[in-house]
Enzyme design. Structure first.
Site, PDB file in Angstrom:
ATOM      1  N   VAL A  17      14.267 -12.588   2.069  1.00 53.82           N
ATOM      2  CA  VAL A  17      14.326 -11.459   1.491  1.00 53.82           C
ATOM      3  C   VAL A  17      15.834 -11.129   0.549  1.00 53.82           C
ATOM      4  CG1 VAL A  17      14.529  -8.895   1.742  1.00 53.82           C
ATOM      5  CG2 VAL A  17      13.139 -10.484   3.604  1.00 53.82           C
TER       6      VAL A  17
ATOM      7  N   ARG B  26      21.058 -21.582 -14.684  1.00 50.56           N
ATOM      8  CA  ARG B  26      19.974 -22.157 -13.781  1.00 50.56           C
ATOM      9  C   ARG B  26      18.884 -21.021 -14.195  1.00 50.56           C
ATOM     10  NH1 ARG B  26      21.376 -22.947  -7.841  1.00 50.56           N
ATOM     11  NH2 ARG B  26      22.455 -24.674  -8.880  1.00 50.56           N
TER      12      ARG B  26
ATOM     13  N   ARG C  97       9.404  -5.461  -2.998  1.00 54.66           N
ATOM     14  CA  ARG C  97       9.462  -4.444  -2.050  1.00 54.66           C
ATOM     15  C   ARG C  97      10.028  -3.121  -2.767  1.00 54.66           C
ATOM     16  NH1 ARG C  97      12.290  -4.253   3.805  1.00 54.66           N
ATOM     17  NH2 ARG C  97      14.334  -4.812   2.561  1.00 54.66           N
TER      18      ARG C  97
ATOM     19  N   GLU D 296       7.893  -0.922  10.851  1.00 56.08           N
ATOM     20  CA  GLU D 296       9.473  -0.804  11.153  1.00 56.08           C
ATOM     21  C   GLU D 296       9.658   0.747  11.589  1.00 56.08           C
ATOM     22  OE1 GLU D 296      11.867  -1.722   7.751  1.00 56.08           O
ATOM     23  OE2 GLU D 296      10.685  -0.560   6.536  1.00 56.08           O
TER      24      GLU D 296
ATOM     25  N   GLY E 157      10.180  -5.075  11.966  1.00 59.37           N
ATOM     26  CA  GLY E 157      11.928  -5.064  11.643  1.00 59.37           C
ATOM     27  C   GLY E 157      12.622  -4.370  12.630  1.00 59.37           C
TER      28      GLY E 157
ATOM     29  N   ASP F 187      15.570  -1.564  11.952  1.00 63.53           N
ATOM     30  CA  ASP F 187      15.052  -0.001  11.499  1.00 63.53           C
ATOM     31  C   ASP F 187      14.265   0.504  12.679  1.00 63.53           C
ATOM     32  OD1 ASP F 187      15.685   0.814   8.828  1.00 63.53           O
ATOM     33  OD2 ASP F 187      14.794  -0.692   8.011  1.00 63.53           O
TER      34      ASP F 187
ATOM     35  N   PRO G 174      18.039 -15.639   5.897  1.00 64.39           N
ATOM     36  CA  PRO G 174      19.003 -15.214   4.872  1.00 64.39           C
ATOM     37  C   PRO G 174      19.416 -15.777   3.795  1.00 64.39           C
ATOM     38  CG  PRO G 174      20.102 -15.913   6.986  1.00 64.39           C
ATOM     39  CD  PRO G 174      18.517 -16.271   7.127  1.00 64.39           C
TER      40      PRO G 174
ATOM     41  N   ASP H 231      22.329  -4.938   5.846  1.00 62.61           N
ATOM     42  CA  ASP H 231      21.698  -4.337   5.047  1.00 62.61           C
ATOM     43  C   ASP H 231      21.606  -2.866   5.568  1.00 62.61           C
ATOM     44  OD1 ASP H 231      19.701  -4.407   6.775  1.00 62.61           O
ATOM     45  OD2 ASP H 231      18.345  -5.312   5.337  1.00 62.61           O
TER      46      ASP H 231
END
Length: 762
Positions: free
Chosen positions: A160, A354, A381, A473, A498, A501, A582, A671
């Site tokens: 994500v 890149r 998302r 979530e 999740g 949340d 991550p 986040d």
């Protein structure tokens, strides 16, 4: 001007291009920041399109960069968005009002029952008010078609990544393949004892330990009929078979079918492609390379299939508060869909550009070729239904639901992939994958499905080509997950838990039930296991396995890979065919778990278990003991440190997701979900008098100094302490002291307001 006190009159406005001169007449008590906010908003021009007022930068982006090549007429595009706003806008507000109504009734229930919960009585109450809906008469069976195997059948990690950062999202897109050697060498996955330390120069002692670890994985996943990979001296392909030499002896794979490809250069094997559980290992051989010289068989690297998919996030991990920010988000997503995204990066002291990786081809044992994707399958998302944006307004200046705009613009950009005008294929089956967060119950899912229908018609797409990911979530969605899937049976490809949340919403929904446990204890309560198990059970019941992803949440400690290797195997063991990581490095290491665990076999066994109980899922994690003053102080400081560490970068620098040190200086990925639970936890304890306002403020000031110290090396950082009167600090204060009144305990309302104030002040 709403930000001003009293009447504010614009007496002169002169504009040439992007430059403007304004003169105002305003009361003496109008704040300076109010004037600045007004000026910034006037600087942004508006274009009348489709009955809407569109920020001119956004209009230009759509016209010049996104729409060309899609076959979609720009004027029709905006007219379609205008129609969506008119037709669905009122319903959007109704659904948000319904959320507030449910919260009011649940608060009243707990107060009327003296905060004593009788499970049966509570469940009956939730059914009576419509919070819990009965299962329909017909079974729910997922009927989604044309789903890419990376989503439907191949189990593996999912990244994500904020889509407002081209460099980050480009790394995520290219994370389909990762060096296992680099992942082991560069992290704590391999211990640094006995001289195996990490450093600026290559350490042969550490390199030898990395090879030992890699050999053990290969022995487990691709066992040889005789000996171990640490003994191998050569690889060859003879008579279309993989031949492995150990000195003068030769052996082969226990399962020869695992050998699926190879490459040669001047007759010498340079690559061996092996396959296990639908995932690949690429053993790269070069005896003349610096690393290859240190290995008996000349292995220079082991590159493995890592992330199968990645979510380009427009929501929790970005700080997009206005048209300027949304343009960056949409431009980056468009580059991904066109296959043209590039980013400048520093490598070896020089700057390189890149780009997105090409596909990779090997020869096969039967004389043909096999080509595998060089990139992940990307999902995007969108934001939830609760956010409104001023990037586009109605004719009378009212903000529109931001998810309407997200759907149309990200969908338009995806047309490049769906209609084959892009450089690469993201989807090889003709699908675009749109993840929907923070939906509350079946009604909201059905509402969003109608938005998908309208977007497809407006963009000229085949029906059901826009697929839906459902974030499990929010509490009302968890409790009604099967019925949430019903209106989306032809679109759903993803249900993902999740925890953070979900925990934040649990605290907010049950605010009046009583004070909650400490955060670490909340994770051990009956509701969390029921929640995680229920997601998997419902996925099975609806027939999602084999057609989509049953997913689990994020590993939040990117520098603690050894612990991740020990613990995150629990996700595939729980029946999840994907789980969040991550970083690309974490994806490479977590991919090992999907070699260790055959998720399809695990799912077959889990289908035999007793499903999770709904009453357990709805059991609030309430405090059941008296806390010591030391426990209270530690928990409060920990919450405030994480809260301020994240808010200060979000508001002050526009960074929506980053590594934030906790109170023990452990780097954690933060986040808005982590912020939600921290702010709600403090607000809950404050409401129930576990802590006082003075305690909260004292802790915040103390932790502000800690956060300042942790960020002292950042040249863009503005310290909060000792004054603690800046916009960033005030954002944290507002989240806590207005936490009970904030709809669903969501933090984005405060963050957006304060970020806009901060940008205006500069």
């Amino acid at each position: 001007i709403e930000q001003a006190s009293g009447t504010m009159l614009l007496t002169r406005f002169t504009r040439i291009g992007a430059r403007a001169t304004c003169a105002f007449s305003f009361p003496r008590n109008t704040t300076r920041i109010g004037v600045r906010v007004a000026f910034v908003r006037l600087m942004s021009g508006r274009v009348d399109l489709g009955g809407l007022k569109v920020d001119e930068r956004l209009a230009k982006l759509v016209q010049d960069e996104i729409a060309p090549g899609t076959g979609v007429d720009v004027n029709k595009f905006w007219a379609s968005l205008g129609d969506i706003v008119k037709e669905l806008g009122p319903r959007n507000k109704e659904l948000l009002n319904k959320r507030d109504d449910f919260q009011k009734k649940i608060d009243e229930y707990h107060l009327e029952n003296n905060r004593v919960i009788d499970k049966k009585h509570y469940m009956d109450f939730l059914k009576q008010i419509g919070y819990l809906v009965p299962e329909g008469d017909s079974p729910v069976q997922v009927a989604t078609t044309k789903v890419d195997p990376e989503i439907a059948t191949i189990a593996g990690p999912q990244l994500v990544c904020p889509v407002d950062n081209p460099r980050f999202i480009l790394n995520a897109a290219n994370a389909r393949w990762g060096s296992l050697m680099d992942a082991l060498y560069g992290t704590d996955a391999v211990p640094e004892d006995d001289g195996a330390t990490r450093g600026n120069q290559y350490n042969p002692t550490r390199g030898a330990k990395v090879f030992e670890q890699a050999h053990r994985y290969m022995d487990d996943f691709f066992p040889l009929a005789a000996k171990k990979y640490g003994d191998v001296t050569a690889f060859a392909v003879e008579d279309n078979k993989l031949v492995v030499s150990i000195g003068s002896e030769k052996t082969e794979l226990v399962q020869p079918e695992q050998f699926v490809g190879f490459r040669k250069s001047n007759g010498v094997v340079t690559s061996i492609l092996l396959k296990n559980n639908n995932l690949h290992f690429d053993i790269q051989i070069d005896k003349d390379s610096a690393i290859g010289k240190t290995h008996k068989a000349g292995i220079k690297d082991i590159v493995i299939e890592s992330a199968m998919s990645a979510i380009a996030d427009c929501e929790d991990s970005v700080a997009a508060v206005d048209a300027e920010d949304k343009v960056q988000v949409y431009r980056t997503w468009t580059g991904l869909m066109k296959g043209t995204l590039g980013a400048q990066m520093s490598k070896g002291g020089s700057s390189v550009t890149r780009t997105m990786n090409p596909d990779i081809t090997w020869d096969t044992p039967d004389g043909k070729t096999v080509t595998l994707p060089g990139r992940v399958v990307l999902l995007v998302r969108n934001v939830g239904i609760h956010l409104y944006t001023d990037a586009v307004t109605t004719a009378d200046g009212q903000e529109i639901p931001e998810h309407f705009l997200d759907m149309m613009v990200t969908g338009l950009a995806a047309c490049h992939d769906l209609k084959g005008t892009g450089k690469f294929h993201n989807s090889r089956t003709g699908s675009a994958y749109i993840v929907r967060p923070k939906m509350h119950g079946p009604e909201e899912v059905g509402f969003v499905v109608s938005l998908f229908d309208k977007a497809e018609a407006a963009l000229g797409l085949e029906k059901h080509s826009l697929k839906m990911g459902i974030m499990d979530e929010e509490r009302r969605t968890s409790a009604n997950l099967l019925e949430c899937m019903r209106p989306a049976v032809n679109r759903v490809v993803f249900i993902n838990t999740g925890f953070l949340d979900r925990c934040g919403d649990e605290i907010h929904t049950s605010f009046e039930a009583g004070p909650v446990l400490c955060k670490d204890e909340i994770k051990k309560q009956v509701w969390i296991k029921a929640y995680e198990d229920n997601n998997v059970d419902v996925g099975f019941k609806a027939g999602l396995d084999g057609k989509g992803q049953i997913g689990k949440g994020m590993w939040a400690a990117p520098e603690n890979m050894r612990q991740m290797l020990k613990e995150k195997i629990g996700h595939p063991m729980a029946g999840a065919n994907t789980a969040w990581v991550p970083s690309p490095t974490a994806a490479t290491l977590h991919a090992l778990h999907y070699h260790m665990v055959n998720v399809q076999n695990v799912q077959k066994n889990l289908k035999l278990r007793t499903p999770a109980k709904l009453e357990d899922l709805l059991t609030p994690p309430l405090l059941d003991r008296k806390l010591s003053p030391e426990e209270v102080e530690k928990e409060l400081d920990n919450n405030n440190q994480g809260l301020l560490g994240y808010v200060v970068r979000w508001v002050g620098q526009g960074v929506g997701c980053s590594k934030v040190p906790d109170a023990n200086n452990v780097q954690l990925m933060e986040d808005r979900a982590t912020l939600r639970i921290s702010s709600q936890h403090i607000a809950n304890w404050l409401h129930h008098k576990i802590i006082t306002k003075d305690q909260v403020m004292a802790s915040m000031r103390k932790m502000a100094a800690v956060v300042d110290e942790q960020n002292k090396g950042d040249p863009n950082y503005t310290p909060m302490a000792p004054a603690c009167d800046g916009i960033e600090f005030q954002a944290g204060v507002d989240m806590i002291f207005k936490g009970k009144e904030t709809p669903n305990g969501l933090t984005e309302f405060t963050l957006t307001k304060k970020r806009r104030e901060y940008k205006a002040s500069k």
